[in-house]
Design an enzyme around this catalytic site. Structure first.
Site, PDB file in Angstrom:
ATOM      1  N   TYR A 146     -31.261  22.672  15.121  1.00  0.00           N
ATOM      2  CA  TYR A 146     -31.238  23.175  16.499  1.00  0.00           C
ATOM      3  C   TYR A 146     -30.794  24.627  16.456  1.00  0.00           C
ATOM      4  CZ  TYR A 146     -29.877  23.775  21.405  1.00  0.00           C
ATOM      5  OH  TYR A 146     -29.766  24.230  22.700  1.00  0.00           O
ATOM      6  N   ASP A 241     -29.024  30.594  10.597  1.00  0.00           N
ATOM      7  CA  ASP A 241     -28.345  30.298  11.854  1.00  0.00           C
ATOM      8  C   ASP A 241     -26.994  29.699  11.496  1.00  0.00           C
ATOM      9  OD1 ASP A 241     -27.304  29.300  14.158  1.00  0.00           O
ATOM     10  OD2 ASP A 241     -29.137  28.279  14.812  1.00  0.00           O
ATOM     11  N   LYS A 275     -20.121  30.465  18.803  1.00  0.00           N
ATOM     12  CA  LYS A 275     -19.042  29.470  18.792  1.00  0.00           C
ATOM     13  C   LYS A 275     -17.671  30.031  18.366  1.00  0.00           C
ATOM     14  CE  LYS A 275     -22.279  25.697  18.717  1.00  0.00           C
ATOM     15  NZ  LYS A 275     -22.326  24.425  19.346  1.00  0.00           N
TER      16      LYS A 275
HETATM   17  N1  PMP Z   1     -27.601  27.401  16.679  1.00  0.00           N
HETATM   18  C1  PMP Z   1     -26.916  26.337  16.296  1.00  0.00           C
HETATM   19  C2  PMP Z   1     -26.879  25.960  14.852  1.00  0.00           C
HETATM   20  C3  PMP Z   1     -26.212  25.586  17.250  1.00  0.00           C
HETATM   21  O1  PMP Z   1     -25.550  24.490  16.859  1.00  0.00           O
HETATM   22  C4  PMP Z   1     -26.228  25.995  18.597  1.00  0.00           C
HETATM   23  C5  PMP Z   1     -25.469  25.235  19.681  1.00  0.00           C
HETATM   24  N2  PMP Z   1     -25.092  23.958  19.400  1.00  0.00           N
HETATM   25  C6  PMP Z   1     -26.966  27.123  18.940  1.00  0.00           C
HETATM   26  C7  PMP Z   1     -27.635  27.816  17.959  1.00  0.00           C
HETATM   27  C8  PMP Z   1     -27.020  27.603  20.356  1.00  0.00           C
HETATM   28  O2  PMP Z   1     -25.819  28.174  20.738  1.00  0.00           O
HETATM   29  P1  PMP Z   1     -25.422  28.300  22.285  1.00  0.00           P
HETATM   30  O3  PMP Z   1     -25.238  26.910  22.796  1.00  0.00           O
HETATM   31  O4  PMP Z   1     -24.181  29.131  22.270  1.00  0.00           O
HETATM   32  O5  PMP Z   1     -26.559  29.009  22.962  1.00  0.00           O
END
Ligand code: PMP
Length: 439
Positions: A146, A241, A275
């Site tokens: 994700y 990511d 995060k």
């Molecule tokens: N990338 C990863 C690996 C994530 O786990 C998340 C959120 N769980 C995101 C991107 C998206 O981040 P946000 O919810 O701050 O938009």
């Protein structure tokens, strides 16, 4: 057993005003049998208190950011200081330089950084940079990873959407979906075949180098090295990511994880963060090689902007959180607690005949209600969602709050105590015992 009368009332009310009653679908209880989610009122350290006065030990950690526990004194102090000095300027501030320096020192592949407001924005922009730089359009991603809710990366996305049965979101034009190629995680054959077929059109290969979105999954030895090599040979960039993984397992990112021997061979071109680096306030960041980052305005032709980006409150909270994580022994302590918790959970599940596979990485782990290893999305999907839902509710009744999704991790924080682990294990023993009896 706790009562949640007020939560139920608020849920009724919330649904009249807020779509689904929640401001992020992953907060709903749809994937764990439905009904009212718990409305929290307050949080401190490792605990939540809901609007009915029940206390919960928190393993959600707000889906990752709250690694130092709720209302950590240093983070709180930073936020208060920021509030007194004005929350938003729309100008440059010195604090942004300091956070950029701290991130660069921990993640050497980032020559230059830009702050945004969420992980979604960070990922979205790395893709724009990669496309602008390479002049190519396609992206390769891995099934179940994700990367936020931007159009491109919602194709075959893990945790949230999959939990709700919508791995491929509606509202995404086929022309955009056709620019994304999805291949299996932890094997190179799919990636190799995709690059052989579309190689000269691929701008970037995007990956969670340590997966957090179909459980916690480590890359197999050689996977990241092979991924980087295949991408480079095809002239594509590598985007990591690290929105979940950065600062979660050690003071640094997955790309600098001590267990990975050859860090040069797994060095990405671009990295997306979020995060933890905001200490619980909204933030995202992306960074990478200077020549790539200089594609971005005001230096280059690719545009990205943000009214709230780099705001003093998020930046100061992030600096305070990362400072707390530099204290000696914090990761070792989270790891020891997580290990004890996992051993106890596994023993309870085994004792009561409930199939359980636990993937633990330092202080974070995922519980898969199936037997056998979980190394990719296909294997993670075997986890029994109904069994997880029962376990989730039995734990909730006993004051333990887990993410309401079979794919999400349990996160230890620096605030969890040994007594919290004991209490969680007692609750889990009761839960597994009940599940074993019901069969
Ligand atoms: N990338 C990863 C690996 C994530 O786990 C998340 C959120 N769980 C995101 C991107 C998206 O981040 P946000 O919810 O701050 O938009």
């Amino acid at each position: 057993m706790n009562q949640r009368v007020r939560s139920a009332q608020l849920y009724e009310e919330a649904q009249r005003h807020i779509v689904g009653g929640v401001n992020s679908p992953s907060r709903s209880f749809k994937a764990v049998g439905g009904g009212a989610p718990v409305f929290m009122e307050r949080a401190e350290g490792a605990y939540f208190w809901d609007v009915d006065g029940n206390r919960y030990i928190d393993y959600l950690a707000a889906f990752g950011p709250i690694i130092t526990g709720h209302a950590h004194p240093k983070v709180t102090e930073a936020i208060v200081r920021a509030a007194h000095n004005g929350t938003l300027y729309g100008t440059a501030t010195e604090h942004e330089i300091r956070l950029a320096e701290v991130l660069k020192a921990a993640i050497p592949s980032m020559d230059k950084v830009r702050f945004v407001n969420s992980g979604t924005e960070a990922v979205m922009t790395t893709i724009r940079v990669a496309r602008a730089f390479t002049g190519r359009n396609k992206i390769i991603k891995f099934a179940g990873c994700y990367h936020g809710h931007a159009d491109l990366v919602l194709v075959a996305a893990g945790s949230g959407p999959s939990t709700l049965g919508i791995p491929d979101s509606a509202g995404i034009p086929p022309s955009i979906a056709s620019e994304v190629i999805t291949v299996p995680f932890n094997e190179l054959d799919g990636l190799r075949a995709a690059l052989e077929h579309w190689g000269d059109q691929v701008a970037a290969v995007m990956v969670e180098p340590i997966v957090g979105n179909f459980g916690m999954v480590m890359p197999k030895p050689g996977f990241l090295e092979g991924l980087c090599k295949l991408a480079r040979d095809a002239g594509a960039l590598v985007i990591y990511d690290e929105v979940i993984s950065a600062f979660r397992f050690h003071y640094g990112s997955a790309q600098t994880f001590p267990a990975f021997a050859d860090q040069e061979a797994i060095r990405p071109d671009l990295t997306a963060l979020g995060k933890i680096i905001g200490g619980g306030l909204p933030i995202g960041a992306y960074g990478g090689r200077a020549d790539l980052m200089e594609m971005i305005a005001p230096l280059g032709p690719a545009y990205q902007a943000g009214t709230m980006a780099g705001n003093p409150a998020s930046v100061l909270a992030g600096l305070a959180c990362l400072e707390a994580l530099r204290e000696p022994g914090v990761y070792a302590r989270m790891e020891a607690q997580a290990a004890r918790l996992c051993d106890g959970l596994q023993a309870s599940a085994d004792r009561h005949g409930v199939p359980l596979t636990i993937n633990r990485i330092v202080g974070a782990f995922s519980t898969h209600f199936c037997s056998g290893p979980v190394t990719n999305y296909e294997e993670a999907q075997r986890s029994d969602g109904e069994q997880f839902g029962r376990f989730f509710r039995l734990m909730l009744e006993r004051g333990v709050y887990l993410a309401p999704s079979k794919y999400e991790a349990w996160f230890l924080t620096t605030a969890h105590t040994d007594a919290d682990i004991d209490a969680t294990l007692t609750a889990a023993e009761e839960a597994f015992s009940e599940m074993g009896r019901e069969g």
